[in-house]
Write a protein that holds these residues in place. Structure first.
Motif, PDB file in Angstrom:
ATOM      1  N   THR A 289      -3.210 -87.197 -29.545  1.00  0.00           N
ATOM      2  CA  THR A 289      -1.963 -87.894 -29.866  1.00  0.00           C
ATOM      3  C   THR A 289      -1.546 -87.628 -31.302  1.00  0.00           C
ATOM      4  O   THR A 289      -2.389 -87.590 -32.209  1.00  0.00           O
ATOM      5  CB  THR A 289      -2.124 -89.421 -29.663  1.00  0.00           C
ATOM      6  N   LEU A 290      -0.239 -87.460 -31.500  1.00  0.00           N
ATOM      7  CA  LEU A 290       0.346 -87.424 -32.843  1.00  0.00           C
ATOM      8  C   LEU A 290       0.991 -88.777 -33.093  1.00  0.00           C
ATOM      9  O   LEU A 290       1.783 -89.264 -32.276  1.00  0.00           O
ATOM     10  CB  LEU A 290       1.395 -86.317 -32.953  1.00  0.00           C
ATOM     11  N   TYR A 291       0.636 -89.381 -34.228  1.00  0.00           N
ATOM     12  CA  TYR A 291       1.145 -90.708 -34.572  1.00  0.00           C
ATOM     13  C   TYR A 291       2.115 -90.592 -35.740  1.00  0.00           C
ATOM     14  O   TYR A 291       1.725 -90.216 -36.847  1.00  0.00           O
ATOM     15  CB  TYR A 291      -0.002 -91.634 -34.983  1.00  0.00           C
ATOM     16  N   GLY A 292       3.363 -90.908 -35.501  1.00  0.00           N
ATOM     17  CA  GLY A 292       4.335 -90.944 -36.586  1.00  0.00           C
ATOM     18  C   GLY A 292       4.185 -92.223 -37.384  1.00  0.00           C
ATOM     19  O   GLY A 292       4.096 -93.322 -36.811  1.00  0.00           O
ATOM     20  N   HIS A 320       0.347 -77.770 -30.328  1.00  0.00           N
ATOM     21  CA  HIS A 320      -1.076 -78.087 -30.433  1.00  0.00           C
ATOM     22  C   HIS A 320      -1.626 -78.735 -29.157  1.00  0.00           C
ATOM     23  O   HIS A 320      -2.723 -79.270 -29.151  1.00  0.00           O
ATOM     24  CB  HIS A 320      -1.325 -78.996 -31.639  1.00  0.00           C
ATOM     25  N   ARG A 321      -0.847 -78.695 -28.096  1.00  0.00           N
ATOM     26  CA  ARG A 321      -1.252 -79.176 -26.771  1.00  0.00           C
ATOM     27  C   ARG A 321      -1.760 -80.621 -26.809  1.00  0.00           C
ATOM     28  O   ARG A 321      -2.775 -80.969 -26.206  1.00  0.00           O
ATOM     29  CB  ARG A 321      -2.295 -78.246 -26.156  1.00  0.00           C
ATOM     30  N   LEU A 322      -1.033 -81.450 -27.529  1.00  0.00           N
ATOM     31  CA  LEU A 322      -1.329 -82.872 -27.559  1.00  0.00           C
ATOM     32  C   LEU A 322      -0.627 -83.561 -26.393  1.00  0.00           C
ATOM     33  O   LEU A 322       0.450 -83.133 -25.951  1.00  0.00           O
ATOM     34  CB  LEU A 322      -0.869 -83.489 -28.878  1.00  0.00           C
ATOM     35  N   LYS A 323      -1.216 -84.640 -25.919  1.00  0.00           N
ATOM     36  CA  LYS A 323      -0.681 -85.316 -24.742  1.00  0.00           C
ATOM     37  C   LYS A 323       0.484 -86.245 -25.063  1.00  0.00           C
ATOM     38  O   LYS A 323       1.318 -86.500 -24.191  1.00  0.00           O
ATOM     39  CB  LYS A 323      -1.792 -86.141 -24.058  1.00  0.00           C
ATOM     40  N   ARG A 324       0.524 -86.751 -26.296  1.00  0.00           N
ATOM     41  CA  ARG A 324       1.459 -87.824 -26.599  1.00  0.00           C
ATOM     42  C   ARG A 324       1.951 -87.759 -28.025  1.00  0.00           C
ATOM     43  O   ARG A 324       1.249 -87.263 -28.903  1.00  0.00           O
ATOM     44  CB  ARG A 324       0.770 -89.193 -26.422  1.00  0.00           C
ATOM     45  N   VAL A 325       3.139 -88.328 -28.226  1.00  0.00           N
ATOM     46  CA  VAL A 325       3.623 -88.664 -29.562  1.00  0.00           C
ATOM     47  C   VAL A 325       3.950 -90.154 -29.565  1.00  0.00           C
ATOM     48  O   VAL A 325       4.719 -90.621 -28.722  1.00  0.00           O
ATOM     49  CB  VAL A 325       4.877 -87.870 -29.957  1.00  0.00           C
TER      50      VAL A 325
END
Length: 386
Positions: A289-292, A320-325
């Motif tokens: 996950t990327l966290y803003g 980067h093949r992350l599942k979520r933002v």
């Protein structure tokens, strides 16, 4: 003869008093590094040693650690608080109610990641034991009684933690955020193809207008997080934060400290016009996950906020093949940009029986409202039907 293993509960007034290996093993269920960057010992330590989250700012650490025969088995990050700022789950009306009746709401105990509205476990155990998580809740209740605190709150918890807390008679609260989900997209255009035609066109227009006149966006992480780039971002953060909230929570030292210890978990996105940086968005990255987190700008450019905080985040997640933002608290405007409603959870133990009864009735109605609202919001997502 009592053959039960001896349990000990200790309260730690500093993050540094708990070894990082111990903390991170509990936060990652036996691993070396938590999958959620906000659970990292280094993150809490940077907040504390920079002076952002200390007793002087109303965030006195009271971390609960449970050990069995000297082996740590459970951790609940905890703070004794004299206010409700920096939490993003608003209980000021509860404070007003009890204080109008002649009681005191503060101090209270707060289990959370300071200044961070991102869901993450708060009942940290090496093996995921529900029994140990229940012990942590009970220990926090006992600590509240010992300190004369009005209540205990754990915010942005997981669904499993909500269920355990509800089974022990804690109150449950729901709210809404907006998250983007990666359905295996290879490019941003792949994502756009899942949207209605007019929504695709609107997003393309916003991206084009945000980067008009040669403005470019750049990503920095790891060793590229230089002090000069932090200086630029901090100027944006302070300018925007001061206008919006009065006084931002994070100081300049925090960004340097967090870079020293967990730079690979930080992603700084800066917008540049020629040789000048004009805006920036701070993100943290976990296993999937990327966290803003924070944003700021010193020039008003239409749609640049959406570009840096939402579209660049999607670009990064795809690359980067992350599942979520998870783009932070609140903001129904995220809906039109492909972010869907998601429930956030918090749990609450309130000592005063009258206040507890009133809050319980309120939360029951509020949960129904949030559920209905999310169903209605889901109908307004920009995705193609069927």
């Amino acid at each position: 003869m009592n053959d039960k293993p001896e349990l000990t509960i200790s309260v730690h007034p500093t993050t540094a008093s708990i070894p990082s290996d111990t903390w991170n093993a509990l936060a990652s269920r036996g691993g070396k590094k938590p999958g959620n960057p906000f659970l990292n010992h280094a993150f809490f330590l940077a907040l504390e040693e920079s002076g952002c989250a200390t007793g002087a700012t109303g965030w006195q650490p009271q971390h609960l650690l449970i050990s069995r025969e000297d082996e740590p088995i459970g951790l609940m990050p905890m703070f004794l608080k004299s206010h409700s700022m920096g939490e993003y789950v608003f209980d000021q009306a509860w404070a007003d109610a009890i204080e109008r009746a002649g009681g005191n709401y503060y101090p209270k105990l707060q289990s959370s990641v300071p200044f961070t509205p991102a869901s993450a476990p708060k009942l940290l155990t090496r093996d995921g034991s529900a029994d140990t998580q229940t012990l942590l809740l009970q220990a926090s209740e006992a600590l509240a009684e010992r300190l004369g605190a009005s209540s205990v709150h754990a915010t942005f918890v997981t669904g499993d933690e909500e269920a355990i807390a509800a089974s022990t008679n804690w109150l449950v609260r729901h709210d809404t955020q907006f998250h983007w989900t990666n359905d295996g997209f290879e490019t941003f255009d792949d994502f756009l193809e899942t949207l209605q035609s007019r929504k695709r066109k609107a997003i393309r227009r916003e991206r084009r207008d945000a980067l008009i006149d040669g403005i470019v966006c750049e990503w920095f992480t790891g060793s590229d997080l230089t002090e000069a780039r932090w200086d630029a971002f901090y100027k944006f953060y302070m300018d925007t934060g001061a206008r919006k909230w009065g006084r931002p929570y994070l100081n300049r030292e925090f960004f340097s400290r967090v870079t020293e210890t967990m730079a690979d978990s930080v992603v700084l996105m800066l917008a540049r016009d020629g040789d000048e940086y004009i805006a920036g968005a701070l993100n943290f990255v976990g296993d999937d996950t990327l966290y803003g987190r924070n944003w700021g700008a010193v020039r008003d450019v239409p749609f640049l906020h959406f570009e840096l905080c939402y579209y660049q985040a999607i670009d990064f997640a795809i690359a980067h093949r992350l599942k979520r933002v998870e783009a932070g608290a609140q903001g129904q405007h995220k809906l039109a940009r492909g972010y869907a409603p998601a429930v956030t959870r918090s749990i609450h133990h309130i000592v005063h029986p009258g206040l507890r009864r009133a809050v319980s009735e309120y939360l029951e109605d509020e949960r129904k409202y949030v559920d209905l609202q999310n169903q209605e919001l889901a109908d307004y997502t920009p995705f193609r039907k069927g």
